[in-house]
Scaffold this active site. Structure first.
Site, PDB file in Angstrom:
ATOM      1  N   GLU A  23     -12.516  -4.332 -16.681  1.00 63.28           N
ATOM      2  CA  GLU A  23     -11.081  -4.917 -15.754  1.00 63.28           C
ATOM      3  C   GLU A  23      -9.554  -4.981 -15.891  1.00 63.28           C
ATOM      4  O   GLU A  23      -9.224  -4.875 -16.683  1.00 63.28           O
ATOM      5  CB  GLU A  23     -11.643  -6.051 -15.416  1.00 63.28           C
ATOM      6  CG  GLU A  23     -12.671  -6.294 -14.185  1.00 63.28           C
ATOM      7  CD  GLU A  23     -11.845  -5.419 -12.405  1.00 63.28           C
ATOM      8  OE1 GLU A  23     -10.555  -5.828 -12.552  1.00 63.28           O
ATOM      9  OE2 GLU A  23     -12.254  -5.135 -11.682  1.00 63.28           O
ATOM     10  N   GLY A  35     -15.175  -5.355  -8.665  1.00 61.31           N
ATOM     11  CA  GLY A  35     -14.733  -5.115  -7.887  1.00 61.31           C
ATOM     12  C   GLY A  35     -15.650  -4.288  -6.824  1.00 61.31           C
ATOM     13  O   GLY A  35     -16.894  -4.800  -7.134  1.00 61.31           O
ATOM     14  N   LYS A  36     -15.650  -5.225  -5.658  1.00 57.47           N
ATOM     15  CA  LYS A  36     -16.844  -4.774  -4.376  1.00 57.47           C
ATOM     16  C   LYS A  36     -17.124  -3.237  -5.070  1.00 57.47           C
ATOM     17  O   LYS A  36     -18.743  -3.473  -4.886  1.00 57.47           O
ATOM     18  CB  LYS A  36     -16.044  -4.462  -3.696  1.00 57.47           C
ATOM     19  CG  LYS A  36     -15.291  -6.020  -2.601  1.00 57.47           C
ATOM     20  CD  LYS A  36     -15.010  -5.310  -1.153  1.00 57.47           C
ATOM     21  CE  LYS A  36     -14.010  -5.297  -0.542  1.00 57.47           C
ATOM     22  NZ  LYS A  36     -12.508  -5.619  -1.927  1.00 57.47           N
ATOM     23  N   ALA A  38     -12.346  12.359  -4.161  1.00 60.15           N
ATOM     24  CA  ALA A  38     -12.514  12.022  -3.176  1.00 60.15           C
ATOM     25  C   ALA A  38     -11.854  10.759  -2.098  1.00 60.15           C
ATOM     26  O   ALA A  38     -13.021   9.522  -2.847  1.00 60.15           O
ATOM     27  CB  ALA A  38     -13.649  12.655  -3.331  1.00 60.15           C
ATOM     28  N   HIS A  67     -12.461  -0.580   8.830  1.00 55.47           N
ATOM     29  CA  HIS A  67     -12.339  -0.892   7.756  1.00 55.47           C
ATOM     30  C   HIS A  67     -12.417  -3.175   7.971  1.00 55.47           C
ATOM     31  O   HIS A  67     -11.623  -3.800   8.609  1.00 55.47           O
ATOM     32  CB  HIS A  67     -11.777  -1.325   6.998  1.00 55.47           C
ATOM     33  CG  HIS A  67     -12.238   0.859   6.082  1.00 55.47           C
ATOM     34  ND1 HIS A  67     -11.373   1.797   7.484  1.00 55.47           N
ATOM     35  CD2 HIS A  67     -13.228   0.654   5.263  1.00 55.47           C
ATOM     36  CE1 HIS A  67     -12.050   2.687   6.197  1.00 55.47           C
ATOM     37  NE2 HIS A  67     -13.243   2.548   5.470  1.00 55.47           N
ATOM     38  N   LYS A  74      -9.251  -4.541   2.264  1.00 52.64           N
ATOM     39  CA  LYS A  74      -8.711  -3.086   2.674  1.00 52.64           C
ATOM     40  C   LYS A  74      -7.173  -3.315   2.094  1.00 52.64           C
ATOM     41  O   LYS A  74      -6.700  -3.642   3.467  1.00 52.64           O
ATOM     42  CB  LYS A  74      -9.548  -2.156   3.434  1.00 52.64           C
ATOM     43  CG  LYS A  74      -9.056  -0.658   2.788  1.00 52.64           C
ATOM     44  CD  LYS A  74     -10.017   0.343   3.802  1.00 52.64           C
ATOM     45  CE  LYS A  74      -9.547   1.992   3.229  1.00 52.64           C
ATOM     46  NZ  LYS A  74      -9.747   2.137   2.293  1.00 52.64           N
ATOM     47  N   GLY A 109     -12.532   7.422  -6.778  1.00 53.46           N
ATOM     48  CA  GLY A 109     -12.711   7.144  -5.630  1.00 53.46           C
ATOM     49  C   GLY A 109     -11.263   6.113  -5.021  1.00 53.46           C
ATOM     50  O   GLY A 109     -11.491   6.212  -4.372  1.00 53.46           O
ATOM     51  N   THR A 130     -10.329   8.290   3.942  1.00 51.79           N
ATOM     52  CA  THR A 130     -10.553   9.249   4.634  1.00 51.79           C
ATOM     53  C   THR A 130     -10.577   9.474   6.065  1.00 51.79           C
ATOM     54  O   THR A 130     -11.033  11.094   6.167  1.00 51.79           O
ATOM     55  CB  THR A 130     -11.527   8.239   4.736  1.00 51.79           C
ATOM     56  OG1 THR A 130     -13.557   8.264   3.819  1.00 51.79           O
ATOM     57  CG2 THR A 130     -13.473   9.473   5.451  1.00 51.79           C
TER      58      THR A 130
HETATM   59  P1  NAD Z   1     -11.361  -3.860  -4.971  1.00 49.58           P
HETATM   60  O1  NAD Z   1     -10.368  -5.138  -4.846  1.00 49.58           O
HETATM   61  O2  NAD Z   1     -13.039  -4.980  -4.631  1.00 49.58           O
HETATM   62  O3  NAD Z   1     -12.074  -3.696  -6.006  1.00 49.58           O
HETATM   63  C1  NAD Z   1     -10.713  -3.396  -7.086  1.00 49.58           C
HETATM   64  C2  NAD Z   1     -10.936  -3.633  -8.735  1.00 49.58           C
HETATM   65  O4  NAD Z   1     -10.221  -2.728  -9.272  1.00 49.58           O
HETATM   66  C3  NAD Z   1     -10.338  -5.333  -8.775  1.00 49.58           C
HETATM   67  O5  NAD Z   1     -11.748  -6.225  -9.367  1.00 49.58           O
HETATM   68  C4  NAD Z   1      -9.214  -5.734  -9.625  1.00 49.58           C
HETATM   69  O6  NAD Z   1      -8.800  -5.878  -9.916  1.00 49.58           O
HETATM   70  C5  NAD Z   1      -9.760  -3.626 -10.188  1.00 49.58           C
HETATM   71  N1  NAD Z   1      -8.740  -3.245 -10.896  1.00 49.58           N
HETATM   72  C6  NAD Z   1      -6.782  -2.529 -10.536  1.00 49.58           C
HETATM   73  N2  NAD Z   1      -5.923  -2.533 -11.369  1.00 49.58           N
HETATM   74  C7  NAD Z   1      -6.743  -2.412 -12.234  1.00 49.58           C
HETATM   75  C8  NAD Z   1      -6.622  -1.479 -13.687  1.00 49.58           C
HETATM   76  N3  NAD Z   1      -5.031  -1.026 -13.260  1.00 49.58           N
HETATM   77  N4  NAD Z   1      -7.299  -1.297 -14.715  1.00 49.58           N
HETATM   78  C9  NAD Z   1      -8.384  -1.722 -14.004  1.00 49.58           C
HETATM   79  N5  NAD Z   1      -9.132  -2.797 -13.144  1.00 49.58           N
HETATM   80  C10 NAD Z   1      -8.185  -2.652 -11.889  1.00 49.58           C
HETATM   81  O7  NAD Z   1     -11.377  -2.873  -4.003  1.00 49.58           O
HETATM   82  P2  NAD Z   1     -12.522  -2.431  -3.683  1.00 49.58           P
HETATM   83  O8  NAD Z   1     -13.530  -2.038  -2.428  1.00 49.58           O
HETATM   84  O9  NAD Z   1     -13.347  -1.782  -4.179  1.00 49.58           O
HETATM   85  O10 NAD Z   1     -12.166  -0.449  -3.855  1.00 49.58           O
HETATM   86  C11 NAD Z   1     -11.794   0.060  -4.492  1.00 49.58           C
HETATM   87  C12 NAD Z   1     -10.770   1.618  -4.191  1.00 49.58           C
HETATM   88  O11 NAD Z   1     -12.268   2.481  -4.021  1.00 49.58           O
HETATM   89  C13 NAD Z   1     -10.053   1.468  -3.246  1.00 49.58           C
HETATM   90  O12 NAD Z   1      -9.045   2.235  -3.410  1.00 49.58           O
HETATM   91  C14 NAD Z   1     -10.522   2.143  -1.994  1.00 49.58           C
HETATM   92  O13 NAD Z   1     -10.021   2.526  -0.926  1.00 49.58           O
HETATM   93  C15 NAD Z   1     -11.690   2.931  -2.347  1.00 49.58           C
HETATM   94  N6  NAD Z   1     -12.599   3.377  -1.891  1.00 49.58           N
HETATM   95  C16 NAD Z   1     -13.087   4.528  -2.320  1.00 49.58           C
HETATM   96  C17 NAD Z   1     -14.338   4.753  -1.913  1.00 49.58           C
HETATM   97  C18 NAD Z   1     -15.072   5.961  -1.725  1.00 49.58           C
HETATM   98  O14 NAD Z   1     -16.147   6.276  -1.439  1.00 49.58           O
HETATM   99  N7  NAD Z   1     -14.521   7.208  -2.074  1.00 49.58           N
HETATM  100  C19 NAD Z   1     -15.316   3.648  -0.364  1.00 49.58           C
HETATM  101  C20 NAD Z   1     -15.111   2.608  -1.104  1.00 49.58           C
HETATM  102  C21 NAD Z   1     -14.087   1.897  -1.840  1.00 49.58           C
END
Ligand code: NAD
Length: 269
Positions: free
Chosen positions: A34, A11-12, A122, A155, A159, A98, A166
């Protein structure tokens, strides 16, 4: 040497966290996970993130790799994170979660399971936002009832949850500082003839556009002036570095559910 497993590795956030672990002395990457059917499964995670082979193959089941790690870093989706938390408790792994967008019922499960292991959760792992959590509580207390509180977040178009975790936490922090309950005073939509604003409302506004990494503004609006506190994330690196810092910190803690205020030493006692 803390041994880390990244879930949601393609993921990102997962990619940035994987890179950050590979570049952090004192951390070793021992697993990457994944979801079942994701094209990254079976690939070397180092190749996936452009760092060259690290001989860690992306698995589709945390259960198979959990025993190799001290700490699991999970940025996925609420259902998956809850399952991973339960699995971390069973395998004695620490966790850094996260993921955002948990329902109140899912948060109850987190609060029940988290303290059974060492868990940092967090909605925002950046230093700047965690300082913002602290200062907006102070500002709210100083300005008091005469200033309206409105929260604006923006965002990227991908998203999935809204408002951001946050923004919700900013709202909860301010509500608590003012002796209010966000569940009661939060205003999540305004459309049509909604009438005058109530003084206790905490309003939320959400924008989604392009590749905005993450922006949050709290407006304290009085008559004749307003004070704004804004945080803008320029890249995801600050979240990833915060997650890695949390992972290094949490492995040495007693069982408990923590957040970034604890990791960064910002909590008031
Ligand atoms: P994204 O969709 O790019 O990545 C999520 C990844 O998780 C994907 O590759 C998906 O295939 C994988 N995934 C989903 N369910 C899964 C499971 N059960 N087992 C294994 N892999 C699984 O999203 P992102 O932008 O990376 O964000 C992910 C989460 O983190 C979101 O909830 C986002 O809001 C949060 N986030 C938190 C912070 C922080 O500082 N806490 C910062 C950015 C994003």
């Amino acid at each position: 040497m803390a041994k880390a497993i990244v879930v949601g590795a393609a993921g990102k956030m997962g990619r940035r966290i994987t890179q950050s672990i590979l570049q952090t002395p004192g951390m070793t990457l021992v697993g990457a996970v994944e979801r079942e059917g994701h094209p990254a499964v079976g690939k070397d995670v180092g190749d996936l993130v452009g760092e060259g082979s690290v001989e860690v193959v992306v698995d589709s089941d945390l259960e198979r790799v959990a025993d190799k790690g001290d700490v699991v870093i999970d940025f996925t989706a609420p259902e998956g994170s809850l399952r991973n938390l339960e699995l971390g408790v069973r395998h004695g792994c620490a966790l850094v979660i996260g993921t955002t967008g948990f329902s109140p019922e899912q948060m109850d499960e987190v609060r029940a399971l988290g303290p059974q292991t060492r868990c940092v959760m967090a909605p925002n792992m950046s230093v700047g936002v965690n300082v913002m959590f602290r200062i907006v509580a102070d500002v709210a207390k100083i300005l008091g009832e005469a200033y309206d509180v409105e929260i604006l977040e923006a965002h990227h178009r991908f998203k999935k949850d809204a408002p951001s975790g946050t923004a919700v936490k900013l709202g909860e922090t301010i509500a608590s500082a003012l002796g209010r309950n966000l569940e009661e005073v939060g205003v999540w939509h305004r459309k049509g003839l909604v009438g005058e604003r109530q003084s206790t409302e905490i309003g939320m506004a959400v924008l989604r556009a392009g590749d905005i990494v993450g922006e949050h503004t709290v407006i304290f609006g009085g008559i004749g002036e307003r004070l704004e506190v804004t945080h803008r994330a320029h890249s995801r690196d600050n979240f990833a570095q915060g997650a890695v810092k949390a992972a290094q910190w949490v492995v040495g803690q007693p069982n408990g559910l923590y957040d970034m205020q604890d990791v960064l030493g910002l909590r008031r006692h």
